[in-house]
Enzyme design. Sequence first.
Site, PDB file in Angstrom:
ATOM      1  N   GLY A 177      35.079  16.570  34.364  1.00  0.00           N
ATOM      2  CA  GLY A 177      36.361  17.280  33.967  1.00  0.00           C
ATOM      3  C   GLY A 177      36.213  16.949  32.454  1.00  0.00           C
ATOM      4  O   GLY A 177      35.428  16.719  31.500  1.00  0.00           O
ATOM      5  N   GLY A 178      37.530  17.015  32.190  1.00  0.00           N
ATOM      6  CA  GLY A 178      37.806  16.780  30.481  1.00  0.00           C
ATOM      7  C   GLY A 178      37.465  15.483  30.006  1.00  0.00           C
ATOM      8  O   GLY A 178      37.366  15.161  28.742  1.00  0.00           O
ATOM      9  N   GLY A 412      10.552  28.949   5.178  1.00  0.00           N
ATOM     10  CA  GLY A 412      11.942  28.372   5.157  1.00  0.00           C
ATOM     11  C   GLY A 412      12.133  26.901   5.902  1.00  0.00           C
ATOM     12  O   GLY A 412      12.775  26.355   5.254  1.00  0.00           O
ATOM     13  N   ALA A 413      11.266  26.677   6.685  1.00  0.00           N
ATOM     14  CA  ALA A 413      11.152  25.198   7.315  1.00  0.00           C
ATOM     15  C   ALA A 413      10.817  24.262   6.273  1.00  0.00           C
ATOM     16  O   ALA A 413      11.352  23.079   6.461  1.00  0.00           O
ATOM     17  CB  ALA A 413      10.157  25.163   8.506  1.00  0.00           C
TER      18      ALA A 413
END
Length: 522
Positions: A177-178, A412-413
């Site tokens: 859960g949280g 771009g890499a």
Amino acid sequence: MSEALAVGFDSKLEELREIKEAARRGPDDAATARQHDRGKLTAHERIELLLDPGSFTEIESLRRHRATAFGLEHRKPYSDGVVCGWGTVFGRTVFVYAHDFRIFGGALGEAHAQKIHKVMDLAASAGAPLVSLNDGAGARIQEGVTALAGYGGIFQRNTRSSGVIPQISVMLGPCAGGAAYSPALTDFVFMVRETSQMFITGPDVVHAVTGEEITQNGLGGADVHASTSGVAAFVYDDEPSCLEDVRYLISLLPSNNNEVPPVEPTADPADRRTDKLLEVVPTDAARAYDMCAVIEEIVDDGEFLQVHAGWATNVVCALARLDGHVVGIVANQPATLAGVLDIEASEKAARFVQTCDAFNIPLVTLVDVPGFLPGVDQEHGGIIRHGAKLLYSYCNATVPRVQMVLRKAYGGAYIVMDSRSIGADVSLAWPTNEIAVMGAEGAANVIFRREINAADDPEAVRRQKIKEYKTELMHPYYAAERGLVDDVIEPGRTREMLIRSLAMLRAKHADVPARKHGNPPM
């Protein structure tokens, strides 16, 4: 002091000792036996493994909850299911809290949360690392919304201390859960196979909503989070080995963001040659090799701690030492997907770069990257957005940054892998480097497409044009001639040149623009 007073005081001391021993022992021996039968240690046993012997100082060991609903008023054990305090790791102060699964299953209630809040506040005030040993069943349902508010206070403190003190979460049991969001907010997550699980909704809820059948480990076990989700940075088979590496990690980190990591003397010479790299790295750019072998050869005594070793394995992120000083290493891994950058590799490296920058750890980037991974899934999954995270992290980093190009560095890499154009302080390259917009084959097909198609022998012309492109734009000195690489070096001098560069940058000061904070592509 009169004899009567002395006797009275002795009885009080005896009572105190009995109460504290009862608090340490836990609810009963059967509860401890059940914990051991699950393959798990108790909270105090874990703390003893984590901290230096005899250094632990516990706070609020006598705390009890004040809840009265659902029979809780008849069950008020000391400590309220969490052990808090501080001690030392290799002589340096570290704060810790550990859930005690023997008490209410380690579930968090109001008093339990307030104890954790206090130790988190103390860690922030003292400027020391915080380690959470998690083994709890989530919010204490009998206490209702106050338990949820307790988690809110933890999340707020996790966020406030982010980038200020190292925060390490060690998962030694369930976390559902949280409650799972606190570890997710910390810097590093450790998990132990079989005994630790993390998920927002458990298998029963998953089955009720989707019809899927899955076990707790299949849904949120250590290996799932280490290799699939990327939540766990480290995974182990048992608690002692896990806690041993938590200690090792702490030894590589500063106590807070105003300090530098501890320096350890080394017998490994700073000018040691690394000629073995000539055997490790093939000159043929199409052949794979293990980048970890390169790192092992470069760093002090061949020792490094790889972060997220099982997730996004096409990039390697590791902490190590060079000449005794801690560095963060980001490296493409040609042994997996040829070392391309994809969504997960970009996220992994971005988070690591950001963590190193927050804690004054210099960055060494080893580049051998053919580009970003092409494909519809990658584009639709947001490779632009995720790749921008890595770009942003490097551009935003103010620590010393040294780039080393081993072989391929395309498109771009290449830019994203800490090129000079985005702020690397020093860029070095081997004579096998190929820095270009793209590979020669692809470039020739684009530039000379018409000429190739019109030729009587297209394949022969293509080979010729590829050779021309390599000669003109991809020779190992092209980038150096234009100032984009500071020097082309022998592979055998890699360790020496990295250490020299980092020593020069040790006093680096970077001015940053006045702003509340940046707006990264999260």
